[in-house]
Enzyme design. Sequence first.
Site, PDB file in Angstrom:
ATOM      1  N   HIS B 334      -5.748   2.645   1.927  1.00 38.08           N
ATOM      2  CA  HIS B 334      -5.179   2.433   3.264  1.00 38.08           C
ATOM      3  C   HIS B 334      -3.667   2.423   3.160  1.00 38.08           C
ATOM      4  O   HIS B 334      -3.118   1.747   2.299  1.00 38.08           O
ATOM      5  CB  HIS B 334      -5.588   1.062   3.837  1.00 38.08           C
ATOM      6  CG  HIS B 334      -7.063   0.839   3.888  1.00 38.08           C
ATOM      7  ND1 HIS B 334      -7.736   0.161   2.895  1.00 38.08           N
ATOM      8  CD2 HIS B 334      -7.986   1.175   4.812  1.00 38.08           C
ATOM      9  CE1 HIS B 334      -9.033   0.097   3.211  1.00 38.08           C
ATOM     10  NE2 HIS B 334      -9.216   0.705   4.359  1.00 38.08           N
ATOM     11  N   ASP B 367     -10.976  -0.552  10.307  1.00 36.38           N
ATOM     12  CA  ASP B 367     -12.167  -1.011   9.580  1.00 36.38           C
ATOM     13  C   ASP B 367     -13.388  -1.092  10.490  1.00 36.38           C
ATOM     14  O   ASP B 367     -14.518  -0.951  10.038  1.00 36.38           O
ATOM     15  CB  ASP B 367     -11.921  -2.400   8.982  1.00 36.38           C
ATOM     16  CG  ASP B 367     -11.019  -2.346   7.768  1.00 36.38           C
ATOM     17  OD1 ASP B 367     -10.847  -1.250   7.217  1.00 36.38           O
ATOM     18  OD2 ASP B 367     -10.475  -3.402   7.382  1.00 36.38           O
TER      19      ASP B 367
END
Lengths: 441, 441
Positions: B334, B367
């Site tokens: 990420h 997420d």
Amino acid sequence: MSDKRLINELDSSSADFRQRLDALIAWEPSQDEAVERTVAGILREVRARGDEAVLEYTNRFDRMQAHSMAELELGHEALEAALAWLQDEDRQALEAAAARVRAFHERQRGESWSYVEADGTRLGQRINAIERVGLYVPGGKAAYPSSVLMNAIPAKVAGVPELVMVVPTPDGVRNPMVLAAAAIAGVNRVFTIGGAQAVGALAYGTASVPKVDKIVGPGNSYVAEAKRRVFGTVGIDMIAGPSEILVLADGSGDPDWIAMDLFSQAEHDELAQSILLCPDPVFIGRVRDAIARLLPQMPRRDVIAASLAGRGALVRVRDMEEACALASDIAPEHLEIIAAEPSRWADRIRHAGAMFLGPWSSEALGDYCAGPNHVLPTMRTARFSSPLGVYDFQKRSSIIEVSRAGAQTLGRIASRLAHGEGLQAHARAAEMRLDPSGTEP
Amino acid sequence: MSDKRLINELDSSSADFRQRLDALIAWEPSQDEAVERTVAGILREVRARGDEAVLEYTNRFDRMQAHSMAELELGHEALEAALAWLQDEDRQALEAAAARVRAFHERQRGESWSYVEADGTRLGQRINAIERVGLYVPGGKAAYPSSVLMNAIPAKVAGVPELVMVVPTPDGVRNPMVLAAAAIAGVNRVFTIGGAQAVGALAYGTASVPKVDKIVGPGNSYVAEAKRRVFGTVGIDMIAGPSEILVLADGSGDPDWIAMDLFSQAEHDELAQSILLCPDPVFIGRVRDAIARLLPQMPRRDVIAASLAGRGALVRVRDMEEACALASDIAPEHLEIIAAEPSRWADRIRHAGAMFLGPWSSEALGDYCAGPNHVLPTMRTARFSSPLGVYDFQKRSSIIEVSRAGAQTLGRIASRLAHGEGLQAHARAAEMRLDPSGTEP
């Protein structure tokens, strides 16, 4: 089976058919502990000692007398010299094949995309090329210039800036066709190293050999084991099993052509697999006769005969529908459909690496120059994997650019789900972005 | 490092910077021989004895008392009951997340294509879905409904007809959010089995559990080892390492938001990695203060503290250009860019699993519900691999339909190259299709 039989013969209506077919197509890649240990040792040394270890192994295994890694790199002029050395016909054939392969693969190039939602949130997928790719090319008798084209061109079409080829030159013997193919395909650097030491050098990098991000290309069991071990540190392509062809014939083709197509798979390797599925017993008999008549003429008849007797088969099926069902189940690397309406049957096949439709589509044309890749999934892996392609040299990154308004909507959902999963920091990160007023802006 | 330090601090201009950074990001997936042996034994038993072995292991490891595999399958009504059991807000959040994930992934669906050349030769690429996919879902505390959505939805969008989920229920305890997510995502069958025995059942098939073509989903070290071992028999997804976030900040964001984003990665696992790169030492100090102030409020503060102290870092860089170069090299799972012009910096990043641009794009939103997949390449593998996507559940077959005229052109090229490679059957197969007149028709 009788040792006089040229090729196995099966009938789908016999009671033990499925059992015999399963035994024939079964293939377990062997895991040899001695190979595993040797490769683990070589990789450890290459990782620890870099060039020094690569040089030692290369001198030992390839019977070379190099004193430095610099002697094991071929400059651009060596590739150009190989190209100049070619006969005109060979060069034209290589260039024509390369142009066709390039044209087909250009259609595989993925493009980045994104879209903006009503609240201003932008989502997308960025596609770019892998930065540095290693291409393993076997030395000696299995050195195929066509394989250099098929591995290198998709990488260059994908936009890989640096393509590093390794090719062993046992006893210092170089294959000019392979080097010429590298020049035509746009390979950037070439090292004359091979085996597990070459894979290790590419995966870990040495003072001389640049560390790559992915390694592709075929090799022997040491190379395959080395690739398996460095996977994760770098990407790798599929580890291939023996080559396979499955011919579906309705009885309308030329038996000689089919026999030769079966041979052209069988001549690769005694473990290669050539199978014919056909509902017409008379036609099967004609293919059998063609095999018997043509085999003695083939220079590689010993390999072909061993392959056909061991793993080849002429299979009588009830009808073409059954042939299609069996073909889907076998999921062959190469599938030829030699029938009056090949597309009709092709539509019923769920799994195959490459499908060759109609009598003119000899697999040999696909191996060299039709355009699609000849690196294809073997060992029934066509159920879940694809031909080597441009997509193997590109990778994707998701893009998420949430607007202030988007953070309100998404934040509430994320907060709820994060609390449900007991991940409170996730929830808080989402909640911090909510407007204190509680109303959406 | 001092044991009182909350998080490591590095400065890119210090002499030992690269060495310290490399030590921090280094990660070698452990290969535990005891795990390898145990898993090899379980797989062997499941392959040989099928349901019987799966039942035994499940009763032993998950402390169950099942008498038959039928007791370990959950019917459709069990999934619907889990859905009905949910609170409205949870159900709405799951459904909203599923809808967004589906919408994003629909844009990833590949389409078949073909083209016809001037001489009538047709070339193409057929794309279709994998037929049967296994989805591993961990039981117990790491059971995440969001993970069910992220793994199952791309498979269904790809058109996978049968999606078989396995989820262990230690002591018989089921997670209704996980089952509800399975219902929403369209999972077809669910077995309450787990561990290496579940992976073996999916890979080899048993009387009760259908043999699948590919297995995806996260799991513990036994599950990861089992997936590694069955690879080849079936396809698998990447084997993930600890989760990672890298935040690039120019000093314009809210230090509290950044601290919480770092926490939301760190709370996953003590081995998770959270790193901030920022050229502004004053801003780094404000993030450090935010960490110190916010950490005690977090329910998972022990995990977060261990992760930050062990593998987290605040890194002062010279400028944003250097930050981008470091980010490309680290290739994080990420990447958040919290800066005045996030796109400007994003364009300089070559490798990242997912990029979150601007202050509102908290990783937590990605997420759960932004749309893109949360299954992303870890351990620097974003250099060569991609987020989980629809493309992981589709495979390609090449289509080659050569015309009679095409066989003349291609046959000459193939014949020349095949002779060059010493593959005479290939050459003959091509030559047989040449018109005897020698002229192109």
